[in-house]
Enzyme design. Sequence first.
Site, PDB file in Angstrom:
ATOM      1  N   GLU A 278      38.599 -11.357  25.478  1.00  0.00           N
ATOM      2  CA  GLU A 278      37.916 -10.587  26.518  1.00  0.00           C
ATOM      3  C   GLU A 278      37.467 -11.416  27.718  1.00  0.00           C
ATOM      4  O   GLU A 278      36.335 -11.270  28.176  1.00  0.00           O
ATOM      5  CB  GLU A 278      36.715  -9.898  25.870  1.00  0.00           C
ATOM      6  CG  GLU A 278      35.600 -10.839  25.347  1.00  0.00           C
ATOM      7  CD  GLU A 278      35.766 -11.300  23.909  1.00  0.00           C
ATOM      8  OE1 GLU A 278      36.917 -11.346  23.435  1.00  0.00           O
ATOM      9  OE2 GLU A 278      34.754 -11.633  23.273  1.00  0.00           O
ATOM     10  N   HIS A 302      39.631  -2.328  22.767  1.00  0.00           N
ATOM     11  CA  HIS A 302      38.720  -3.294  22.182  1.00  0.00           C
ATOM     12  C   HIS A 302      38.241  -4.318  23.226  1.00  0.00           C
ATOM     13  O   HIS A 302      37.037  -4.495  23.426  1.00  0.00           O
ATOM     14  CB  HIS A 302      39.411  -3.998  21.001  1.00  0.00           C
ATOM     15  CG  HIS A 302      38.555  -5.028  20.343  1.00  0.00           C
ATOM     16  ND1 HIS A 302      37.748  -4.745  19.260  1.00  0.00           N
ATOM     17  CD2 HIS A 302      38.346  -6.334  20.623  1.00  0.00           C
ATOM     18  CE1 HIS A 302      37.093  -5.828  18.902  1.00  0.00           C
ATOM     19  NE2 HIS A 302      37.436  -6.816  19.716  1.00  0.00           N
ATOM     20  N   GLU A 303      39.184  -4.961  23.887  1.00  0.00           N
ATOM     21  CA  GLU A 303      38.792  -6.020  24.841  1.00  0.00           C
ATOM     22  C   GLU A 303      37.995  -5.456  26.012  1.00  0.00           C
ATOM     23  O   GLU A 303      37.048  -6.073  26.483  1.00  0.00           O
ATOM     24  CB  GLU A 303      40.029  -6.783  25.347  1.00  0.00           C
ATOM     25  CG  GLU A 303      40.893  -7.410  24.254  1.00  0.00           C
ATOM     26  CD  GLU A 303      40.125  -8.188  23.198  1.00  0.00           C
ATOM     27  OE1 GLU A 303      39.044  -8.723  23.490  1.00  0.00           O
ATOM     28  OE2 GLU A 303      40.613  -8.239  22.046  1.00  0.00           O
ATOM     29  N   HIS A 306      34.418  -5.095  25.199  1.00  0.00           N
ATOM     30  CA  HIS A 306      33.673  -6.360  25.287  1.00  0.00           C
ATOM     31  C   HIS A 306      33.038  -6.556  26.670  1.00  0.00           C
ATOM     32  O   HIS A 306      32.162  -7.412  26.815  1.00  0.00           O
ATOM     33  CB  HIS A 306      34.602  -7.540  25.024  1.00  0.00           C
ATOM     34  CG  HIS A 306      34.732  -7.926  23.578  1.00  0.00           C
ATOM     35  ND1 HIS A 306      33.647  -8.247  22.796  1.00  0.00           N
ATOM     36  CD2 HIS A 306      35.820  -8.079  22.785  1.00  0.00           C
ATOM     37  CE1 HIS A 306      34.075  -8.584  21.572  1.00  0.00           C
ATOM     38  NE2 HIS A 306      35.386  -8.473  21.533  1.00  0.00           N
ATOM     39  N   GLU A 325      31.210  -8.530  17.987  1.00  0.00           N
ATOM     40  CA  GLU A 325      32.411  -7.857  17.475  1.00  0.00           C
ATOM     41  C   GLU A 325      32.115  -6.511  16.811  1.00  0.00           C
ATOM     42  O   GLU A 325      32.928  -5.591  16.906  1.00  0.00           O
ATOM     43  CB  GLU A 325      33.177  -8.785  16.530  1.00  0.00           C
ATOM     44  CG  GLU A 325      33.720 -10.043  17.205  1.00  0.00           C
ATOM     45  CD  GLU A 325      34.676  -9.773  18.370  1.00  0.00           C
ATOM     46  OE1 GLU A 325      35.201  -8.658  18.497  1.00  0.00           O
ATOM     47  OE2 GLU A 325      34.881 -10.719  19.170  1.00  0.00           O
ATOM     48  N   ASP A 382      35.077 -21.368  13.929  1.00  0.00           N
ATOM     49  CA  ASP A 382      36.457 -20.927  13.688  1.00  0.00           C
ATOM     50  C   ASP A 382      36.723 -20.717  12.200  1.00  0.00           C
ATOM     51  O   ASP A 382      37.536 -19.871  11.816  1.00  0.00           O
ATOM     52  CB  ASP A 382      37.473 -21.954  14.212  1.00  0.00           C
ATOM     53  CG  ASP A 382      37.675 -21.851  15.726  1.00  0.00           C
ATOM     54  OD1 ASP A 382      37.288 -20.817  16.302  1.00  0.00           O
ATOM     55  OD2 ASP A 382      38.207 -22.806  16.322  1.00  0.00           O
ATOM     56  N   TYR A 390      33.348  -7.838  12.374  1.00  0.00           N
ATOM     57  CA  TYR A 390      33.899  -6.624  12.984  1.00  0.00           C
ATOM     58  C   TYR A 390      33.532  -5.399  12.146  1.00  0.00           C
ATOM     59  O   TYR A 390      32.974  -4.424  12.641  1.00  0.00           O
ATOM     60  CB  TYR A 390      35.426  -6.700  13.065  1.00  0.00           C
ATOM     61  CG  TYR A 390      35.970  -7.750  13.994  1.00  0.00           C
ATOM     62  CD1 TYR A 390      35.913  -9.101  13.637  1.00  0.00           C
ATOM     63  CD2 TYR A 390      36.548  -7.418  15.205  1.00  0.00           C
ATOM     64  CE1 TYR A 390      36.423 -10.085  14.479  1.00  0.00           C
ATOM     65  CE2 TYR A 390      37.059  -8.390  16.056  1.00  0.00           C
ATOM     66  CZ  TYR A 390      36.993  -9.718  15.690  1.00  0.00           C
ATOM     67  OH  TYR A 390      37.487 -10.678  16.521  1.00  0.00           O
TER      68      TYR A 390
HETATM   69  N1  BES Z   1      36.871 -12.201  20.953  1.00  0.00           N
HETATM   70  C1  BES Z   1      37.897 -11.849  20.044  1.00  0.00           C
HETATM   71  C2  BES Z   1      38.854 -12.965  19.761  1.00  0.00           C
HETATM   72  C3  BES Z   1      38.196 -14.228  19.263  1.00  0.00           C
HETATM   73  C4  BES Z   1      37.216 -14.186  18.295  1.00  0.00           C
HETATM   74  C5  BES Z   1      38.579 -15.444  19.760  1.00  0.00           C
HETATM   75  C6  BES Z   1      36.619 -15.370  17.857  1.00  0.00           C
HETATM   76  C7  BES Z   1      37.988 -16.609  19.312  1.00  0.00           C
HETATM   77  C8  BES Z   1      37.006 -16.573  18.355  1.00  0.00           C
HETATM   78  C9  BES Z   1      38.685 -10.624  20.522  1.00  0.00           C
HETATM   79  O1  BES Z   1      37.920  -9.695  21.198  1.00  0.00           O
HETATM   80  C10 BES Z   1      39.216  -9.904  19.310  1.00  0.00           C
HETATM   81  O2  BES Z   1      38.433  -9.424  18.558  1.00  0.00           O
HETATM   82  N2  BES Z   1      40.527  -9.838  19.169  1.00  0.00           N
HETATM   83  C11 BES Z   1      41.169  -9.129  18.095  1.00  0.00           C
HETATM   84  C12 BES Z   1      41.801  -7.895  18.645  1.00  0.00           C
HETATM   85  C13 BES Z   1      41.405  -6.641  18.105  1.00  0.00           C
HETATM   86  C14 BES Z   1      40.377  -6.430  17.130  1.00  0.00           C
HETATM   87  C15 BES Z   1      42.046  -5.435  18.689  1.00  0.00           C
HETATM   88  C16 BES Z   1      42.258  -9.984  17.506  1.00  0.00           C
HETATM   89  O3  BES Z   1      42.610 -10.999  18.095  1.00  0.00           O
HETATM   90  O4  BES Z   1      42.781  -9.640  16.452  1.00  0.00           O
HETATM   91 ZN    ZN Z   2      36.627  -8.662  19.860  1.00  0.00          ZN
END
Ligand code: BES
Ligand code: ZN
Length: 617
Positions: A278, A302-303, A306, A325, A382, A390
């Site tokens: 996002e 989703h994004e 955010h 999330e 990480d 989520y």
């Molecule tokens: N912000 C996240 C991606 C992220 C989380 C990057 C933690 C680094 C550390 C992003 O908004 C996300 O949740 N992406 C999901 C997509 C989705 C739920 C549609 C993904 O990458 O799977």
């Molecule tokens: Zn997200």
Amino acid sequence: MTSVINPPRDPNTLSNYNNFLTTHTSVNFNIDFKKKTIGGKVALTLQSITDAAAKEILLDTSFLQLKDVVLDGKTPKWELLPRFEPYGSALKISLEDGVQYGKSVQLEMTTETTKECTAVQWLTPAQTRSEHPYMFTQCQAIHTRSVFPCQDTPDVKGTVQFNIESALPVIASGLATGVKDLGRSAGGATGTKLYTFEQNIPIPSYLFALASGDVAKAPIGPRSVVATGPKELKAAQWELEESTEEYIETVEKIVFPYQWTEYNVLVLPPSFPYGGMENPVYTYATPTMISGDRENVDVIAHELSHSYSGNLVSNASWEHFWLNEGWTTYLERRLQAALHGEPHRDFSAIIGWKALEDSVKLFGDSHEFTKLVVDLKGKDPDDAFSSVPYEKGYTFLSYLERQVTKEKWNEYIPHYFTTFARKSLDSYDFKANLLSFFASDTATSKVLNDVDWDSWFYTPGLPPKPLFDSSIVDDCYDLASKWETGKFDPKQEDIEGWSANQVVVFLDTVQAYAKPLDNRATQKMGSIYGFAKSQNVEVVSRYYQVALTAKDDEVYKPTAELLGNVGRMKFVRPLYRLLNEADRALAVETFEKNREFYHPICRNLIEKDLFGKGIKS
Ligand code: BES
Ligand code: ZN
């Protein structure tokens, strides 16, 4: 002015942000594709929030080449402290006299990234199937410190000025303010230009983003463009032009008007490690979203969400990541329900619940990382990443919504985002805010005081399972149960007219059965239903999971191939885990072959998964 925060509530930063706050960052960088470095001058405006007794500034850095440090025009005493895993080396700048409360200093540093930089991926022309190289950053959660020295915590927000020189077009997480030809050439054909951007809404460090490559742009709505490689542009535009503005207008009705002026999407090369990220002004998205059927654009819902939860209202530390999330997943599903009907909310929640079950199974149901609020002291955020924030977050917010009634909850939503806009909060701030919003409503107050907050926050494992409206997926369950019998004769018509997400539910259900299918069954499934040849990665990756579990060797090679074409961790990590169990030699060989293809974050995590250096192998 932000109020005094003492002591710091983020354990994943080495900065002393309880003494100083970054109010503005100005980066003046050159993107050097030959050296594969980003370097130049960074200036931080740091405001003292305690008294002059604070005699040092501590910043986060990781694997940086730091040359000069200038503080208000003078050279201070500075040193890089020894590396402290997994947080990097603190930069310590000594202050002779300290800085009076409320006063600011200007800290200018000359810095360059190194080979060990964990935020940036440098791609060769071959890796982007074009004549040009490409680079992009992925800074969430704690990788900005490997791009430049900063207070790398979501608990500090500041405005950003980007002045970026590159031989190729630049995208950043700010609004573009101009492009200037510098009249010199770098790296051959294209001349180096200066691209400038500004982000006037204060953002946390993890939302700093840059990308540079041969990208073209096309409109996808009145305030939106998509950017991607010129050859991929038309397909990307088609995929997104129908829904983007509709999504924005819908979420605006749920919360309040969109604050970031433009909402654009950058579609990245296949090694992008997430589905989406996002970054303000420009969401970064996986090219697996461009499936030619508009079936995977929920990533955008989703994004975009955010833009409220995460970007405007941010978690104060990664221990409260569910506020980012969980709230985003909640808004995303409200948005889908508003557009496509209520059953779609639970349709998506059912897929989410399966992902939650998988995460809990993988960690173990008493694991710290299965709590809503996690302890990350000494940990790498990480490593904690999973579906828990989520889906447990979504389940909790939906539970609260039901407790107070949807009508009243709808009033709370804009209140929450107004109260915490441009701020960071933790779970306790959220609880206090919700209780105070309903303080004069006796009945609702009682209901909220009866919520077992501690249990929601700190009990590991699955929360109580809500009752889902399964109207959209009942057929998927029925079909899955036929396969479970082991004596089923499939026909193509079984799944006629199904959406990709219905197929996903079917495959998820089959995968969850205690007894795996036998490999003859999975082969039939793959060929008769066409899963083996599906262009939709959500479908094909799940099919491979089912078949790998059945030790169906027909999918070993195609799995290895997919692992060389897609770098999105959501697909890559489960497939490596299962391929590793089915054919370890192939899994290891595939990883070694594609090592350079993966983004450094993804590479590190697969390494942990395959070679057991992490929490789970
Ligand atoms: N912000 C996240 C991606 C992220 C989380 C990057 C933690 C680094 C550390 C992003 O908004 C996300 O949740 N992406 C999901 C997509 C989705 C739920 C549609 C993904 O990458 O799977
Ligand atoms: Zn997200």
